[in-house]
Motif scaffolding. Structure first.
Motif, PDB file in Angstrom:
ATOM      1  N   GLU A 140       0.832  -1.200   0.000  1.00 45.58           N
ATOM      2  CA  GLU A 140       0.000   0.000   0.000  1.00 45.58           C
ATOM      3  C   GLU A 140       0.870   1.255   0.000  1.00 45.58           C
ATOM      4  O   GLU A 140       0.572   2.242  -0.683  1.00 45.58           O
ATOM      5  N   GLY A 141       1.955   1.212   0.762  1.00 46.26           N
ATOM      6  CA  GLY A 141       2.867   2.348   0.800  1.00 46.26           C
ATOM      7  C   GLY A 141       3.511   2.605  -0.548  1.00 46.26           C
ATOM      8  O   GLY A 141       3.651   3.765  -0.969  1.00 46.26           O
ATOM      9  N   TRP A 142       3.914   1.535  -1.230  1.00 47.10           N
ATOM     10  CA  TRP A 142       4.521   1.698  -2.548  1.00 47.10           C
ATOM     11  C   TRP A 142       3.535   2.314  -3.536  1.00 47.10           C
ATOM     12  O   TRP A 142       3.916   3.166  -4.347  1.00 47.10           O
ATOM     13  N   MET A 143       2.289   1.896  -3.484  1.00 45.92           N
ATOM     14  CA  MET A 143       1.300   2.434  -4.416  1.00 45.92           C
ATOM     15  C   MET A 143       1.060   3.917  -4.155  1.00 45.92           C
ATOM     16  O   MET A 143       0.965   4.716  -5.094  1.00 45.92           O
ATOM     17  N   ILE A 144       0.971   4.292  -2.885  1.00 43.98           N
ATOM     18  CA  ILE A 144       0.779   5.713  -2.556  1.00 43.98           C
ATOM     19  C   ILE A 144       1.983   6.535  -2.999  1.00 43.98           C
ATOM     20  O   ILE A 144       1.838   7.599  -3.621  1.00 43.98           O
ATOM     21  N   LEU A 145       3.187   6.046  -2.690  1.00 44.15           N
ATOM     22  CA  LEU A 145       4.400   6.783  -3.050  1.00 44.15           C
ATOM     23  C   LEU A 145       4.528   6.901  -4.562  1.00 44.15           C
ATOM     24  O   LEU A 145       4.941   7.953  -5.076  1.00 44.15           O
ATOM     25  N   THR A 146       4.163   5.845  -5.278  1.00 43.66           N
ATOM     26  CA  THR A 146       4.255   5.881  -6.737  1.00 43.66           C
ATOM     27  C   THR A 146       3.299   6.908  -7.321  1.00 43.66           C
ATOM     28  O   THR A 146       3.658   7.651  -8.241  1.00 43.66           O
ATOM     29  N   ARG A 147       2.075   6.971  -6.793  1.00 48.10           N
ATOM     30  CA  ARG A 147       1.119   7.983  -7.278  1.00 48.10           C
ATOM     31  C   ARG A 147       1.640   9.397  -7.009  1.00 48.10           C
ATOM     32  O   ARG A 147       1.561  10.278  -7.873  1.00 48.10           O
ATOM     33  N   ARG A 148       2.162   9.591  -5.822  1.00 44.82           N
ATOM     34  CA  ARG A 148       2.687  10.916  -5.479  1.00 44.82           C
ATOM     35  C   ARG A 148       3.880  11.287  -6.355  1.00 44.82           C
ATOM     36  O   ARG A 148       3.990  12.427  -6.810  1.00 44.82           O
ATOM     37  N   LEU A 149       4.774  10.321  -6.591  1.00 43.04           N
ATOM     38  CA  LEU A 149       5.975  10.620  -7.364  1.00 43.04           C
ATOM     39  C   LEU A 149       5.637  10.868  -8.825  1.00 43.04           C
ATOM     40  O   LEU A 149       6.242  11.735  -9.476  1.00 43.04           O
ATOM     41  N   ALA A 150       4.680  10.128  -9.365  1.00 38.04           N
ATOM     42  CA  ALA A 150       4.254  10.360 -10.751  1.00 38.04           C
ATOM     43  C   ALA A 150       3.708  11.780 -10.902  1.00 38.04           C
ATOM     44  O   ALA A 150       4.040  12.496 -11.864  1.00 38.04           O
TER      45      ALA A 150
END
Length: 207
Positions: A140-150
C-alpha cells in the motif's frame, strides 16, 4: 567471475555523490565563466551556453561509465538521462539552438511520470521494482508513493517548461542546478510520514 565481483562492489558514498553531481556542478561553473563569451568554430558562432553543453555531454558520459565500472550496475533512470542528454544536448550543439537542451528535463520527467502512471494503470508499482532494497515498504505504501511521485514528476516537467520559456537562461541554469535537486530532496523528506506508517521493520522483513 571478475564481472560478478565488480557487480557486488559498492561505490563509496563520496565517490557516488561526486560522479552523480559533479557534471551538474561543472556545467553550472562552466556556464558562469563562459556565458558572456562567443566561440567561433568553422565559421559558426556558438554562445557560451551551447559551448558548455558540448562539454557537459562527454563529461556526463564519462561519469556514467565510471559509475558502471565501479558498481557494475546502472539504474534505468541513469541510462535514460544519459540517452536524453546525448540526444537533446547533441541537437542543441548541432543546430546551435539552446532550446533543445532546456527541454531535456521536461522530457525526462514526463517519461518517468508516464512510466510510473502506466504501471499504476496495471495495478503495479514500478517504483517498488527498482527501489525495494533502498526503502522497504508495504505494498500500500509503494502504491501511494508511486502515485505521489508520478504527480511530482509531472509537476517538475511543467515547472521546467514555465522557467525556460518565460525566464532568462541564467534563471533556468539556477533552476536546473539547484531548484530541481532541492525539490526532489524536499519531496522525499516530506514523505517521512508515509515511510513511518507503511515501512517494514528489519525483523519483519527478515521474517
Amino acid at each position: 567471475m571478475a564481472d560478478e565481483a565488480m557487480t557486488d562492489k559498492a561505490i563509496k558514498p563520496a565517490v557516488k555523490i561526486a560522479l552523480e553531481y559533479g557534471p551538474i556542478i561543472a556545467f553550472f561553473v562552466g556556464y558562469v565563466l563562459l556565458k558572456d563569451r562567443t566561440f567561433t568554430v568553422a565559421g559558426t558562432d556558438y554562445s557560451g551556453f551551447v559551448a558548455v553543453t558540448a562539454m557537459f555531454i562527454p563529461l556526463l558520459a564519462v561519469a556514467t561509465f565510471l559509475q558502471w565500472r565501479l558498481s557494475g550496475h546502472l539504474s534505468k533512470m541513469q541510462i535514460a538521462t544519459l540517452v536524453l542528454v546525448v540526444a537533446f544536448g547533441g541537437l542543441s550543439v548541432w543546430l546551435n539552438d539552446e532550446r533543445f537542451f532546456k527541454m531535456k528535463p521536461t522530457i525526462i520527467y514526463l517519461l518517468f511520470a508516464g512510466i510510473l502512471g502506466f504501471g499504476l494503470l496495471r495495478g503495479q508499482s514500478y517504483l517498488e521494482a527498482v527501489m525495494d532494497q533502498a526503502m522497504p515498504l508495504k505494498r500500500e505504501g509503494w502504491m501511494i508513493l508511486t502515485r505521489r511521485l508520478a504527480a511530482f514528476f509531472f509537476a517538475l516537467a511543467l515547472a521546467n517548461e514555465a522557467v525556460w520559456r518565460t525566464m532568462s537562461t541564467d534563471a533556468w541554469v539556477n533552476f536546473k542546478t539547484f531548484g530541481l535537486p532541492l525539490s526532489i530532496f524536499a519531496f522525499f523528506m516530506a514523505q517521512s510520514g508515509l515511510f513511518a506508517r507503511h515501512g517494514i521493520a528489519e525483523e519483519e522483513k527478515d521474517g
